[in-house]
Design a protein around this motif. Structure first.
Motif, PDB file in Angstrom:
ATOM      1  N   LEU A  33       0.824  -1.212   0.000  1.00 16.65           N
ATOM      2  CA  LEU A  33       0.000   0.000   0.000  1.00 16.65           C
ATOM      3  C   LEU A  33       0.856   1.259   0.000  1.00 16.65           C
ATOM      4  CD1 LEU A  33      -2.881  -0.974   2.438  1.00 16.65           C
ATOM      5  CD2 LEU A  33      -3.004  -0.663  -0.036  1.00 16.65           C
ATOM      6  N   ASP A  34       1.963   1.257   0.744  1.00 13.12           N
ATOM      7  CA  ASP A  34       2.871   2.405   0.739  1.00 13.12           C
ATOM      8  C   ASP A  34       3.455   2.636  -0.658  1.00 13.12           C
ATOM      9  OD1 ASP A  34       2.482   2.922   3.414  1.00 13.12           O
ATOM     10  OD2 ASP A  34       4.352   1.961   4.065  1.00 13.12           O
ATOM     11  N   LEU A  35       3.852   1.561  -1.320  1.00 18.65           N
ATOM     12  CA  LEU A  35       4.393   1.698  -2.674  1.00 18.65           C
ATOM     13  C   LEU A  35       3.341   2.201  -3.651  1.00 18.65           C
ATOM     14  CD1 LEU A  35       6.594  -1.512  -2.890  1.00 18.65           C
ATOM     15  CD2 LEU A  35       7.391   0.858  -2.795  1.00 18.65           C
ATOM     16  N   LEU A  36       2.123   1.724  -3.518  1.00 19.75           N
ATOM     17  CA  LEU A  36       1.039   2.191  -4.375  1.00 19.75           C
ATOM     18  C   LEU A  36       0.751   3.672  -4.131  1.00 19.75           C
ATOM     19  CD1 LEU A  36      -1.119   1.529  -6.468  1.00 19.75           C
ATOM     20  CD2 LEU A  36      -2.611   0.845  -4.578  1.00 19.75           C
ATOM     21  N   ALA A  37       0.737   4.090  -2.875  1.00 13.90           N
ATOM     22  CA  ALA A  37       0.517   5.504  -2.560  1.00 13.90           C
ATOM     23  C   ALA A  37       1.635   6.367  -3.126  1.00 13.90           C
ATOM     24  CB  ALA A  37       0.412   5.691  -1.052  1.00 13.90           C
ATOM     25  N   MET A  38       2.872   5.871  -3.055  1.00 13.30           N
ATOM     26  CA  MET A  38       3.994   6.618  -3.607  1.00 13.30           C
ATOM     27  C   MET A  38       3.871   6.739  -5.121  1.00 13.30           C
ATOM     28  SD  MET A  38       7.894   6.162  -2.217  1.00 13.30           S
ATOM     29  CE  MET A  38       8.144   4.591  -2.930  1.00 13.30           C
ATOM     30  N   LEU A  39       3.414   5.682  -5.783  1.00 12.17           N
ATOM     31  CA  LEU A  39       3.213   5.722  -7.231  1.00 12.17           C
ATOM     32  C   LEU A  39       2.142   6.738  -7.604  1.00 12.17           C
ATOM     33  CD1 LEU A  39       3.660   4.544 -10.084  1.00 12.17           C
ATOM     34  CD2 LEU A  39       1.866   2.885  -9.544  1.00 12.17           C
ATOM     35  N   VAL A  40       1.041   6.756  -6.872  1.00 12.12           N
ATOM     36  CA  VAL A  40      -0.036   7.713  -7.146  1.00 12.12           C
ATOM     37  C   VAL A  40       0.473   9.141  -6.936  1.00 12.12           C
ATOM     38  CG1 VAL A  40      -2.274   8.547  -6.345  1.00 12.12           C
ATOM     39  CG2 VAL A  40      -1.903   6.098  -6.663  1.00 12.12           C
ATOM     40  N   ASP A  41       1.188   9.372  -5.832  1.00  7.30           N
ATOM     41  CA  ASP A  41       1.742  10.709  -5.580  1.00  7.30           C
ATOM     42  C   ASP A  41       2.698  11.137  -6.686  1.00  7.30           C
ATOM     43  OD1 ASP A  41       0.325  11.100  -3.265  1.00  7.30           O
ATOM     44  OD2 ASP A  41       1.971  10.539  -1.930  1.00  7.30           O
ATOM     45  N   GLU A  42       3.528  10.208  -7.140  1.00  8.32           N
ATOM     46  CA  GLU A  42       4.488  10.534  -8.193  1.00  8.32           C
ATOM     47  C   GLU A  42       3.769  10.875  -9.493  1.00  8.32           C
ATOM     48  OE1 GLU A  42       7.032   9.756 -11.612  1.00  8.32           O
ATOM     49  OE2 GLU A  42       5.493   8.351 -10.978  1.00  8.32           O
ATOM     50  N   ARG A  43       2.735  10.118  -9.823  1.00  5.70           N
ATOM     51  CA  ARG A  43       1.981  10.361 -11.056  1.00  5.70           C
ATOM     52  C   ARG A  43       1.206  11.670 -11.000  1.00  5.70           C
ATOM     53  NH1 ARG A  43       3.433   7.096 -15.341  1.00  5.70           N
ATOM     54  NH2 ARG A  43       4.156   5.166 -14.416  1.00  5.70           N
ATOM     55  N   CYS A  44       0.831  12.105  -9.803  1.00 11.12           N
ATOM     56  CA  CYS A  44       0.082  13.352  -9.637  1.00 11.12           C
ATOM     57  C   CYS A  44       0.997  14.547  -9.398  1.00 11.12           C
ATOM     58  CB  CYS A  44      -0.900  13.219  -8.469  1.00 11.12           C
ATOM     59  SG  CYS A  44      -2.218  12.049  -8.793  1.00 11.12           S
ATOM     60  N   GLY A  45       2.310  14.320  -9.421  1.00  7.41           N
ATOM     61  CA  GLY A  45       3.269  15.409  -9.240  1.00  7.41           C
ATOM     62  C   GLY A  45       3.466  15.823  -7.792  1.00  7.41           C
ATOM     63  N   ARG A  46       3.068  14.983  -6.852  1.00  8.84           N
ATOM     64  CA  ARG A  46       3.206  15.327  -5.437  1.00  8.84           C
ATOM     65  C   ARG A  46       4.339  14.590  -4.760  1.00  8.84           C
ATOM     66  NH1 ARG A  46      -2.917  14.244  -5.078  1.00  8.84           N
ATOM     67  NH2 ARG A  46      -2.078  12.170  -4.735  1.00  8.84           N
ATOM     68  N   PHE A  47       5.139  13.860  -5.513  1.00  7.52           N
ATOM     69  CA  PHE A  47       6.204  13.046  -4.929  1.00  7.52           C
ATOM     70  C   PHE A  47       7.391  13.917  -4.564  1.00  7.52           C
ATOM     71  CE2 PHE A  47       9.888  10.124  -5.492  1.00  7.52           C
ATOM     72  CZ  PHE A  47       9.603   9.298  -4.428  1.00  7.52           C
ATOM     73  N   ALA A  48       7.835  13.843  -3.313  1.00 15.57           N
ATOM     74  CA  ALA A  48       9.007  14.582  -2.838  1.00 15.57           C
ATOM     75  C   ALA A  48      10.085  13.572  -2.449  1.00 15.57           C
ATOM     76  CB  ALA A  48       8.646  15.459  -1.646  1.00 15.57           C
ATOM     77  N   PRO A  49      11.001  13.266  -3.355  1.00 21.33           N
ATOM     78  CA  PRO A  49      11.958  12.191  -3.104  1.00 21.33           C
ATOM     79  C   PRO A  49      13.004  12.481  -2.035  1.00 21.33           C
ATOM     80  CG  PRO A  49      12.472  13.272  -5.164  1.00 21.33           C
ATOM     81  CD  PRO A  49      11.182  13.858  -4.655  1.00 21.33           C
ATOM     82  N   GLN A  50      13.166  13.712  -1.624  1.00 18.03           N
ATOM     83  CA  GLN A  50      14.196  14.035  -0.637  1.00 18.03           C
ATOM     84  C   GLN A  50      13.751  13.663   0.762  1.00 18.03           C
ATOM     85  OE1 GLN A  50      15.153  18.130  -0.988  1.00 18.03           O
ATOM     86  NE2 GLN A  50      16.489  17.823  -2.728  1.00 18.03           N
ATOM     87  N   ALA A  51      14.622  12.972   1.458  1.00 13.60           N
ATOM     88  CA  ALA A  51      14.367  12.659   2.862  1.00 13.60           C
ATOM     89  C   ALA A  51      14.630  13.913   3.680  1.00 13.60           C
ATOM     90  CB  ALA A  51      15.276  11.530   3.315  1.00 13.60           C
ATOM     91  N   PRO A  52      13.968  14.088   4.808  1.00 10.70           N
ATOM     92  CA  PRO A  52      14.147  15.310   5.628  1.00 10.70           C
ATOM     93  C   PRO A  52      15.596  15.559   6.030  1.00 10.70           C
ATOM     94  CG  PRO A  52      12.287  14.040   6.422  1.00 10.70           C
ATOM     95  CD  PRO A  52      12.966  13.219   5.362  1.00 10.70           C
ATOM     96  N   TYR A  53      16.348  14.497   6.327  1.00 12.02           N
ATOM     97  CA  TYR A  53      17.733  14.704   6.742  1.00 12.02           C
ATOM     98  C   TYR A  53      18.589  15.234   5.605  1.00 12.02           C
ATOM     99  CZ  TYR A  53      18.761  10.196   4.540  1.00 12.02           C
ATOM    100  OH  TYR A  53      18.891   9.170   3.644  1.00 12.02           O
ATOM    101  N   ARG A  54      18.270  14.894   4.371  1.00  7.39           N
ATOM    102  CA  ARG A  54      19.012  15.444   3.231  1.00  7.39           C
ATOM    103  C   ARG A  54      18.698  16.920   3.046  1.00  7.39           C
ATOM    104  NH1 ARG A  54      18.764  11.003  -1.598  1.00  7.39           N
ATOM    105  NH2 ARG A  54      20.139   9.483  -0.618  1.00  7.39           N
TER     106      ARG A  54
END
Length: 56
Positions: free
Chosen positions: A28-49
């Motif tokens: 489910l987490d991977l599916l949510a990440m895919l949906v976010d990425e497809r909708c332009g809401r994916f933020a690949p940077q981790a907070p520590y970076r």
């Protein structure tokens, strides 16, 4: 044979249930990440970076 019943008191039952539960959450987490990425809401940077790159 298509299904096997596990007794609730069997230690194997808890192990399999825990594994399948984690597997489901990960899927489910991977599916949510895919949906976010497809909708332009994916933020690949981790907070520590992000914190490491900010001046301060």
């Amino acid at each position: 044979m298509t299904a096997t019943m596990f007794a609730r008191t069997d230690g194997c039952h808890r192990l399999v249930a825990s594994y399948l539960s984690r597997l489901g959450r990960t899927a489910l987490d991977l599916l949510a990440m895919l949906v976010d990425e497809r909708c332009g809401r994916f933020a690949p940077q981790a907070p520590y970076r992000a914190a490491a790159r900010s001046p301060g």
